[in-house]
Motif scaffolding. Structure first.
Motif, PDB file in Angstrom:
ATOM      1  N   ALA A 118     -15.375  57.459 -64.792  1.00 17.91           N
ATOM      2  CA  ALA A 118     -16.719  58.029 -64.820  1.00 17.91           C
ATOM      3  C   ALA A 118     -16.931  58.866 -63.575  1.00 17.91           C
ATOM      4  CB  ALA A 118     -17.762  56.908 -64.894  1.00 17.91           C
ATOM      5  N   GLU A 119     -17.834  59.817 -63.649  1.00 18.00           N
ATOM      6  CA  GLU A 119     -18.076  60.717 -62.523  1.00 18.00           C
ATOM      7  C   GLU A 119     -18.540  59.946 -61.288  1.00 18.00           C
ATOM      8  OE1 GLU A 119     -18.016  64.190 -60.444  1.00 18.00           O
ATOM      9  OE2 GLU A 119     -17.255  63.785 -62.469  1.00 18.00           O
ATOM     10  N   ARG A 120     -19.365  58.915 -61.497  1.00 19.77           N
ATOM     11  CA  ARG A 120     -19.847  58.123 -60.358  1.00 19.77           C
ATOM     12  C   ARG A 120     -18.694  57.407 -59.659  1.00 19.77           C
ATOM     13  NH1 ARG A 120     -24.771  54.163 -61.499  1.00 19.77           N
ATOM     14  NH2 ARG A 120     -25.684  56.232 -61.878  1.00 19.77           N
ATOM     15  N   GLU A 121     -17.736  56.865 -60.455  1.00 17.49           N
ATOM     16  CA  GLU A 121     -16.572  56.195 -59.875  1.00 17.49           C
ATOM     17  C   GLU A 121     -15.694  57.190 -59.113  1.00 17.49           C
ATOM     18  OE1 GLU A 121     -15.476  52.546 -62.830  1.00 17.49           O
ATOM     19  OE2 GLU A 121     -15.151  54.575 -63.625  1.00 17.49           O
ATOM     20  N   ARG A 122     -15.546  58.368 -59.715  1.00 20.11           N
ATOM     21  CA  ARG A 122     -14.718  59.391 -59.068  1.00 20.11           C
ATOM     22  C   ARG A 122     -15.331  59.817 -57.727  1.00 20.11           C
ATOM     23  NH1 ARG A 122     -10.753  62.387 -61.150  1.00 20.11           N
ATOM     24  NH2 ARG A 122     -11.227  61.567 -63.235  1.00 20.11           N
ATOM     25  N   GLU A 123     -16.644  59.972 -57.688  1.00 19.82           N
ATOM     26  CA  GLU A 123     -17.314  60.351 -56.446  1.00 19.82           C
ATOM     27  C   GLU A 123     -17.190  59.255 -55.384  1.00 19.82           C
ATOM     28  OE1 GLU A 123     -21.306  61.261 -57.468  1.00 19.82           O
ATOM     29  OE2 GLU A 123     -20.829  63.210 -58.385  1.00 19.82           O
TER      30      GLU A 123
END
Length: 310
Positions: A118-123
């Motif tokens: 997910a984008e949040r995990e990647r960030e």
């Protein structure tokens, strides 16, 4: 006349015998010195040479030789201690570099191969990589700074610095960190500003290191103090103290060594490289000052810096 010659011959014979005995004694002494010196050097023992002789020149020679042996022994001990310190330092460097780099590599591997993140995990992973890379960079800079200090390559200009104002500003910059640790602050200094002869950037770094060190080791005491005052001999003393678990007395002489950290300080919020106090001591010495540690666990652990007043 014949009686006189006979007496003279007898005296001459006695003198020759005495001289021969003295030469044999001296020869035995020299053989002893040769053998003893070689044994001491071959075995590396801390023995000393000892000969009883009324000859003042032999006595002076023994004193000089024993002084030379003392010097060789001290030099050997210093070298052995440096070897131990270097091995310990390399071990700590390896540990302190390996830990953040392992994190960086682990997150990088996930980012490269896990397309379903997910984008949040990647960030979050990218932010962690950034933090750990900065940690490695700070550590490398610390090694470089210490190397320059010990080589005498760091330029330092002493001037009249307002120590009172610098202390107030520095504590203000740490206010959020102290609040997050629930540490109270106790500041003690005269109403009139105190000035010292120092390099302003170096003194600021000294304060950074000492305050960070107090938070790292003394957070459990929930109190950080800073005291600024004149000494009896007209100098200025700056003290940073806490009421945490302190530093054992057996460790006091080691806290300023390169890469020294208390074992239970590792992996904590404000983990250091073990170079902060070493750099602090070198900076203070370059400014003509001194630093000492006094620690009573859970009562008061204080680093006292003394500088010339400005």
């Amino acid at each position: 006349m014949s009686g006189f010659l006979t007496a003279s011959t007898a005296l001459l014979g006695i003198a020759v015998i005495a001289l021969a005995a003295r030469l044999r004694k001296r020869s035995r002494q020299l053989d002893y010195l040769h053998g003893k010196l070689n044994a001491i050097l071959d075995k590396g023992t801390n023995e000393r040479l000892l000969i009883f002789d009324s000859d003042a020149r032999v006595g002076r020679l023994l004193i000089d030789l024993n002084r030379l042996l003392d010097h060789a022994h001290r030099t050997g001990a210093r070298y052995a201690n440096q070897e131990i310190e270097i091995r310990r330092m390399l071990s700590n460097i390896s540990h302190d570099l390996k830990t953040p780099l392992t994190v960086v590599l682990g997150y990088s591997e996930i980012l490269l191969h896990d397309r379903g993140l997910a984008e949040r995990e990647r960030e979050a992973m990218t932010a962690n990589i950034q933090d750990k890379a900065q940690e490695v960079l700070r550590l490398v800079h610390s090694f470089f700074d210490l190397a320059k200090l010990e080589a005498g390559d760091t330029e330092m200009t002493l001037s009249r610095v307002n120590a009172s104002e610098l202390c107030r500003l520095k504590l203000l910059s740490f206010y959020d960190m102290l609040s997050s640790l629930e540490m109270k602050l106790e500041l003690s200094m005269p109403d009139e500003d105190l000035y010292v002869m120092a390099d302003s950037e170096a003194l600021e770094r000294v304060l950074d290191n000492l305050i960070t060190n107090a938070m790292k080791y003394g957070a459990d005491g929930k109190l950080l103090g800073l005291t600024l005052k004149r000494t009896d001999d007209g100098k200025t003393a700056l003290q940073v103290w806490d009421k945490g678990k302190g530093i054992p007395e057996t460790e006091h002489r080691r806290v300023f060594e390169r890469m020294y950290t208390l074992e239970d300080s590792r992996n904590r919020l404000y983990q250091g490289s073990g170079l902060g106090l070493t750099i602090t001591k070198r900076l203070i010495e370059r400014m003509g000052g001194t630093i000492v540690l006094h620690s009573v666990p859970w009562e008061r652990t204080v680093f006292t810096v003394v500088l010339k007043s400005g």
